[in-house]
Design a protein around this motif. Structure first.
Motif, short mmCIF file in Angstrom:
data_model
loop_
_atom_site.label_atom_id
_atom_site.label_comp_id
_atom_site.label_asym_id
_atom_site.label_seq_id
_atom_site.Cartn_x
_atom_site.Cartn_y
_atom_site.Cartn_z
N MET A 129 0.85 -1.35 -0.07
CA MET A 129 -0.13 0.01 0.12
C MET A 129 0.82 1.40 -0.06
SD MET A 129 -3.28 -1.00 2.47
CE MET A 129 -4.52 -1.95 2.08
N GLU A 130 2.02 1.19 0.67
CA GLU A 130 3.01 2.32 0.63
C GLU A 130 3.56 2.67 -0.60
OE1 GLU A 130 5.62 1.50 3.71
OE2 GLU A 130 4.26 2.11 5.28
N THR A 131 3.28 1.88 -1.56
CA THR A 131 3.93 2.00 -3.19
C THR A 131 2.94 2.78 -3.89
OG1 THR A 131 2.93 0.16 -3.82
CG2 THR A 131 5.18 -0.13 -2.99
N VAL A 132 1.71 2.83 -3.31
CA VAL A 132 0.67 3.91 -4.05
C VAL A 132 0.72 5.17 -3.64
CG1 VAL A 132 -1.68 4.14 -4.31
CG2 VAL A 132 -0.80 1.86 -3.76
N PRO A 133 1.12 6.23 -4.45
CA PRO A 133 1.21 7.83 -3.84
C PRO A 133 -0.09 7.92 -2.74
CG PRO A 133 1.18 7.51 -6.35
CD PRO A 133 0.86 6.11 -5.83
N ARG A 134 0.75 8.84 -1.89
CA ARG A 134 -0.09 8.94 -0.56
C ARG A 134 -1.28 9.80 -0.89
NH1 ARG A 134 1.13 9.86 4.93
NH2 ARG A 134 -0.16 11.73 5.82
N SER A 135 -1.28 10.66 -1.88
CA SER A 135 -2.56 11.34 -2.27
C SER A 135 -3.63 10.67 -2.88
CB SER A 135 -2.12 12.51 -3.22
OG SER A 135 -1.69 12.07 -4.38
N ALA A 136 -3.27 9.43 -3.44
CA ALA A 136 -4.35 8.58 -4.16
C ALA A 136 -5.01 7.56 -3.08
CB ALA A 136 -3.60 7.83 -5.12
N MET A 137 -4.29 7.44 -1.85
CA MET A 137 -4.93 6.62 -1.01
C MET A 137 -5.99 7.22 -0.02
SD MET A 137 -3.70 3.61 -1.37
CE MET A 137 -3.88 2.77 0.40
N PRO A 138 -6.95 6.69 0.45
CA PRO A 138 -8.21 7.48 1.31
C PRO A 138 -7.36 8.44 2.32
CG PRO A 138 -8.94 5.11 0.64
CD PRO A 138 -7.48 5.18 0.24
N TYR A 139 -6.44 7.52 3.26
CA TYR A 139 -5.96 8.20 4.39
C TYR A 139 -5.37 9.45 4.20
CZ TYR A 139 -1.72 5.41 3.20
OH TYR A 139 -0.68 4.88 2.65
N GLY A 140 -4.39 9.41 2.78
CA GLY A 140 -3.83 10.54 2.38
C GLY A 140 -4.78 11.68 2.08
N ALA A 141 -5.96 11.43 1.53
CA ALA A 141 -6.79 12.52 1.20
C ALA A 141 -7.52 13.21 2.46
CB ALA A 141 -7.96 11.87 0.44
N LEU A 142 -7.33 12.32 3.63
CA LEU A 142 -7.92 12.85 4.89
C LEU A 142 -6.74 13.53 5.69
CD1 LEU A 142 -10.23 9.85 6.15
CD2 LEU A 142 -11.07 12.13 5.03
N LEU A 143 -5.56 13.05 5.69
CA LEU A 143 -4.41 13.52 6.39
C LEU A 143 -3.87 14.79 5.72
CD1 LEU A 143 -2.77 10.33 7.44
CD2 LEU A 143 -4.26 11.63 8.91
N ASP A 144 -3.92 14.98 4.32
CA ASP A 144 -3.13 15.92 3.88
C ASP A 144 -3.88 17.21 3.12
OD1 ASP A 144 -0.89 14.31 4.08
OD2 ASP A 144 -0.75 13.34 2.29
N THR A 145 -5.24 16.96 3.47
CA THR A 145 -5.98 18.21 3.09
C THR A 145 -7.03 18.55 4.20
OG1 THR A 145 -7.91 16.52 2.41
CG2 THR A 145 -6.15 17.14 0.80
N ALA A 146 -7.98 19.53 3.85
CA ALA A 146 -9.01 19.90 5.28
C ALA A 146 -9.83 19.10 5.45
CB ALA A 146 -9.45 21.31 4.66
N ALA A 147 -10.26 18.09 4.19
CA ALA A 147 -11.21 16.93 4.36
C ALA A 147 -11.26 16.23 5.94
CB ALA A 147 -11.25 16.29 3.36
#
Length: 476
Positions: A129-147
């Protein structure tokens, strides 16, 4: 009662397995809840049908409250971050109808700790899973944005990873390899705790949780986040206390011809006052010391630092007389901290002569480990420092043979065994006697073997409330 209820898993009803995906909600008549269908045997507008609908709805609410109560009780019994994250994943999987998941702990303040815990996922799976770009993972969308912030979008739903547009190709590739087709993610964030991380649950088939499941999962995750925030504060405090305690102890041991030194130390969860020291002295001698200050927490750690610094000064001035060193230390303790007691043992070692002169104040006797003998050094009975109006005890002198190792240790080593004093001493003696011959040339290996044998769970056991300090000196 006709209302569908979420499966009671994760300790509520272990006989009902968590489904691999969520069944679509039953269609409802206008004006009714999708989870509360009308009674099929009666006209939709009859008083009996309305009463049955109300009963079913109340029963559903009671079931939901009972489920949340039992799950939050299980979570509240966890006392560590890893255990709490695992329980969060198990309970959340039951609530949203998933089978696997992962939790990413990554506090927004950047102070850590940061970790990733999987449910039904091996370490290699998490690595994929870590080989997937962070922004493409659901947790990346929650941790790196205001969402993922309190008041943000609050969730990320991918009901079908293989038909949705805009998904990263690598994400689809990893999903196919690991065998999941949908995901549901929630942020671990509240107004008071801030954003701590995110939790993602994975479905084996295309699916999405119903509104009712989302509501229950949201309530549970908000409570879990507050619990995680409390555990995070405790973990940070423990780490800070351990760092301070380690900083007050020697960062490296001196190199003195004729003797090899090794030391091991661990602080308890509340931070304690056990300490050790080794310092070079005039005439090619070396001073070894171990001790323990009563109490725990920041005050005990600070008192330990003051006591150790004072002993170093006295050892440099009159180290060849261990009784004088401890007498001066006792006087200082009695004058500056009259409400505190301490145990201490100071040994003046002459490596060339392999001669050791020591004095102890309420401390356990050293252990001599060699090829032909393993025995405790006979010391005089003495009171701890600060216990009597005037401390006094004779010194003891003994001769070590070439290749023998002297072990100095604090009482925490004995207390962590959970045995009585006599049994703990016998356990320590047996551990020292069983050191393999191939390890006896390395004092560090001797110390590690003794600790592993006396404490099968090791120094890092989470239930070890006592500090442990151990010094090993091997004479050439």
């Amino acid at each position: 009662m006709n209302a569908p209820h979420p499966p009671k898993v994760a300790g509520i009803d272990s006989t009902v397995p968590a489904p691999a995906h969520t069944v679509a909600p039953v269609s409802a008549a206008p004006g009714t809840s999708p989870v509360d269908p009308p009674h099929s045997a009666d006209p939709p507008h009859s008083p009996y049908a309305a009463g049955a609908m109300i009963q079913d709805r109340l029963a559903g609410w009671v079931s939901d409250l009972t489920t949340l109560h039992e799950l939050t009780e299980r979570l509240a019994r966890t006392d560590g971050l890893d255990a709490a994250l695992k329980e969060l994943l198990r309970a959340g999987a039951a609530l949203v109808g998933a089978r696997r998941g992962l939790a990413v702990l990554e506090p927004d303040d950047g102070l850590g700790p940061a970790t990733t815990i999987g449910l039904g996922l091996a370490r290699a799976d998490l690595g994929h899973m870590e080989t997937v770009p962070r922004s493409a993972m659901p947790y990346g969308a929650l941790l790196d944005t205001a969402a993922g912030l309190p008041g943000g979008a609050g969730e990320v739903v991918h009901s079908d990873l293989f038909t949705e547009d805009g998904l990263h190709p690598r994400h689809r590739e990893v999903a196919a390899r690991l065998g999941y087709a949908a995901s549901y993610a929630l942020p671990l964030s509240t107004e008071s705790a801030g954003r701590l991380g995110a939790a993602v649950w994975l479905y084996d088939e295309p699916a999405a949780p119903t509104d009712r499941r989302r509501h229950l999962a949201g309530l549970y995750v908000r409570y879990a986040t507050e619990h995680l925030a409390r555990l995070l504060d405790v973990e940070r405090t423990r780490a800070c206390m351990a760092t301070i305690a380690e900083g007050l102890l020697p960062s490296r041991l001196p190199r003195v011809p004729g003797v090899q030194l090794a030391a091991r130390h661990r602080s308890g969860p509340r931070g304690g006052g056990d300490w050790y020291d080794a310092l070079p002295l005039p005439d090619a001698a070396v001073g070894l010391a171990v001790g323990s200050v009563t109490g725990s927490g920041p005050c005990a750690v600070a008192a330990m630092g003051r006591l150790r610094a004072s002993l170093r000064a006295y050892a440099v001035m009159e180290g060849e007389d261990p009784v004088a060193v401890l007498s001066d230390l006792e006087l200082l303790l009695r004058l500056t901290e009259p409400a505190r007691c301490a145990t201490a043992l100071f040994a003046y070692c002459e490596p060339v002569l392999r001669r050791v002169t020591l004095a102890g104040a309420g401390h356990s006797p050293p252990l001599l480990v060699g090829e032909r003998r393993t025995e405790f050094v006979e010391t005089s009975v003495s009171a701890p420092l600060g216990m009597l109006s005037c401390w006094e005890a004779p010194s003891v002198e003994f001769q070590a043979e070439a290749g023998e190792t002297v072990l100095l240790y604090t009482d925490g080593l004995l207390h962590r065994t959970g045995d009585s004093v006599d049994r703990a001493f016998a356990r320590l003696h047996a551990a020292a006697a069983s050191v393999p011959r191939t390890l006896r040339r390395d004092p560090g290996a001797v110390a590690d073997h003794v600790l592993r044998t006396v404490l099968p769970d090791g120094l890092d056991a989470t239930n070890g409330a006592e500090d442990v300090a151990l010094v090993a000196a091997r004479f050439d």
